[in-house]
Write an enzyme that holds these catalytic residues in place. Structure first.
Site, PDB file in Angstrom:
ATOM      1  CG  ASP A   1      -1.957  -1.090   1.187  1.00  0.00           C
ATOM      2  OD1 ASP A   1      -2.349  -1.473   0.066  1.00  0.00           O
ATOM      3  OD2 ASP A   1      -2.370  -1.564   2.260  1.00  0.00           O
TER       4      ASP A   1
ATOM      5  CE1 TYR B   1       4.310  -6.176   4.021  1.00  0.00           C
ATOM      6  CE2 TYR B   1       3.781  -8.512   3.968  1.00  0.00           C
ATOM      7  CZ  TYR B   1       3.785  -7.270   3.373  1.00  0.00           C
ATOM      8  OH  TYR B   1       3.248  -7.121   2.114  1.00  0.00           O
TER       9      TYR B   1
END
Length: 414
Positions: free
Chosen positions: A181, A240
């Site tokens: 994103d 992540y």
């Protein structure tokens, strides 16, 4: 069978939707009726707490990692690890070039179509704050749009004519391991590009992308791989890291001084002002080694994709720890910022899943919820039961794995 039956018989979490809010109230939220030391933050309070952080220091930290091209090795020092153990492996490819794989693709040279093309694996590093996300969108500065624009010079003549006939710009096609994103940084993102031209070299592609956005987009490694390679479908895991900066003047949230402290009596009706880092680690660890449906922690997911296997993810590793960021401000004055780092490794991630998990784990830790708080929320029926997504500034796609997961390569280990 007994375990499955027990899981099926487990009662749903005690959650009820708040209808006492005024008709025009945009911050309606769930009333969690399980026992906690403090009241939970509302959606608005959680959002405000998350964004009231010195995020510029985290952004600058990520920007420096991208500028230097350090990749995952750049994070090793943050956790006291040896950088050599996390360097990008460019010696052994997971997918060999066609010339090195003749035995397994014996008849491929007799085939046409895609078997005639040359495929390249591209490992990229880019700064999230400098782009509008990965996916190409009209009028926006995206990583995919920039990469494909500079790959246009390597497309074959047939493809070039097709694009020209349709009045489309001369661009290549980059397939990615996972879209990020807006605001999310990537240190070792993986994408692929193919062409029918035989004269294209890996170094040519690397040089072209390197000129696209200096210090903001950096190709770390480009190599020719097998035609079967697909950066998304072939990936076995993604890692992540979320860095959440803490208040510098608050020392009680380190987890060392507050971990054993409980709040009793009338104080349970107050709203928390901080959270226990040790509690966040205990809550987030409960996800490790389990295959669960994360539909309550996903956002912008179509209804048809919110039930069943499409929302299931297997979490290989989930830990949290305190670290110190060493950053320099615009006056080149170095400083140290304490932060909680949450490391998550899974076979796949849903849209905004990591950011919602981080925000919800911090909210539950602040309220003093039980360690199985996230597991209980898996059974909720409305996404308002979870917290709004944490800011994208703290999120980083560290790397993508095409080999079996190795826990020893994680940053936060026991």
């Amino acid at each position: 069978m007994a375990t499955a039956a027990a899981a099926a018989a487990k009662p749903a979490p005690a959650l009820s939707f708040s209808t006492a809010a005024a008709e025009g109230d945009e911050h309606a939220h769930y009333n969690h009726t399980d026992a906690c030391h403090h009241l939970r933050w509302t959606a608005k309070e959680s959002y405000e707490y998350m964004y009231a952080r010195p995020w510029s220091r985290v952004v600058d930290f990520y920007a420096e990692l991208v500028r230097t091209g350090a990749g995952a090795a750049g994070l090793a020092d943050l956790f006291g690890k040896d950088e050599n153990g996390y360097s990008l492996d460019t010696n052994g490819e997971d997918y060999t070039a066609p010339s090195e794989n003749q035995t397994s693709t014996k008849s491929s040279k007799d085939r046409g179509g895609r078997w005639e093309r040359v495929t390249f694996k591209i490992v990229l590093s880019y700064h999230g704050g400098s782009f509008d996300g990965w996916q190409k969108q009209p009028g926006l500065n995206t990583v995919q749009g920039l990469v494909e624009k500079h790959l246009g010079q390597f497309v074959d003549e047939k493809k070039a004519k097709q694009l020209e006939a349709r009045s489309l710009p001369l661009e290549g096609c980059a397939v990615v391991a996972g879209r990020t994103d807006k605001g999310v940084t990537a240190l070792q993102q993986v994408c692929s590009f193919y062409t029918w031209r035989k004269d294209v070299k890996s170094s040519d592609i690397k040089d072209a992308i390197n000129k696209a956005a200096p210090d903001k987009l950096r190709p770390l490694h480009v190599s020719q791989v097998s035609r079967e390679f697909h950066p998304n479908f072939a990936a076995k895991w993604r890692r992540y890291l979320y860095i959440f900066p803490l208040d510098e003047d608050v020392k009680l949230i380190s987890g060392e001084e507050q971990s054993a402290k409980t709040v009793e009596g009338p104080e349970c009706n107050i709203k928390p002002q901080s959270f226990d880092v040790g509690k966040v680690d205990k809550i987030i660890r409960q996800l490790e080694g389990k295959s669960l449906s994360y539909k309550m922690f996903a956002r912008d997911t179509q209804a048809s994709r919110s039930v069943g296997p499409p929302t299931e993810c297997f979490m290989f590793h989930s830990r949290a720890a305190v670290a110190k960021l060493h950053t320099a401000d615009e006056n080149c004055e170095e400083g140290t910022t304490r932060a909680i780092c949450i490391e998550l490794v899974a076979n796949r991630f849903l849209r905004k899943m990591v950011r919602v998990l981080v925000a919800t784990a911090i909210r539950e830790a602040a309220a003093g919820a039980e360690e199985d708080a996230l597991l209980n929320l898996m059974e909720a029926t409305c996404r308002r039961a979870t917290a709004p997504p944490a800011p994208p500034d703290g999120l980083c796609l560290v790397d993508v794995g095409y080999e079996d997961f190795n826990r020893q390569r994680c940053f936060i280990v026991d």
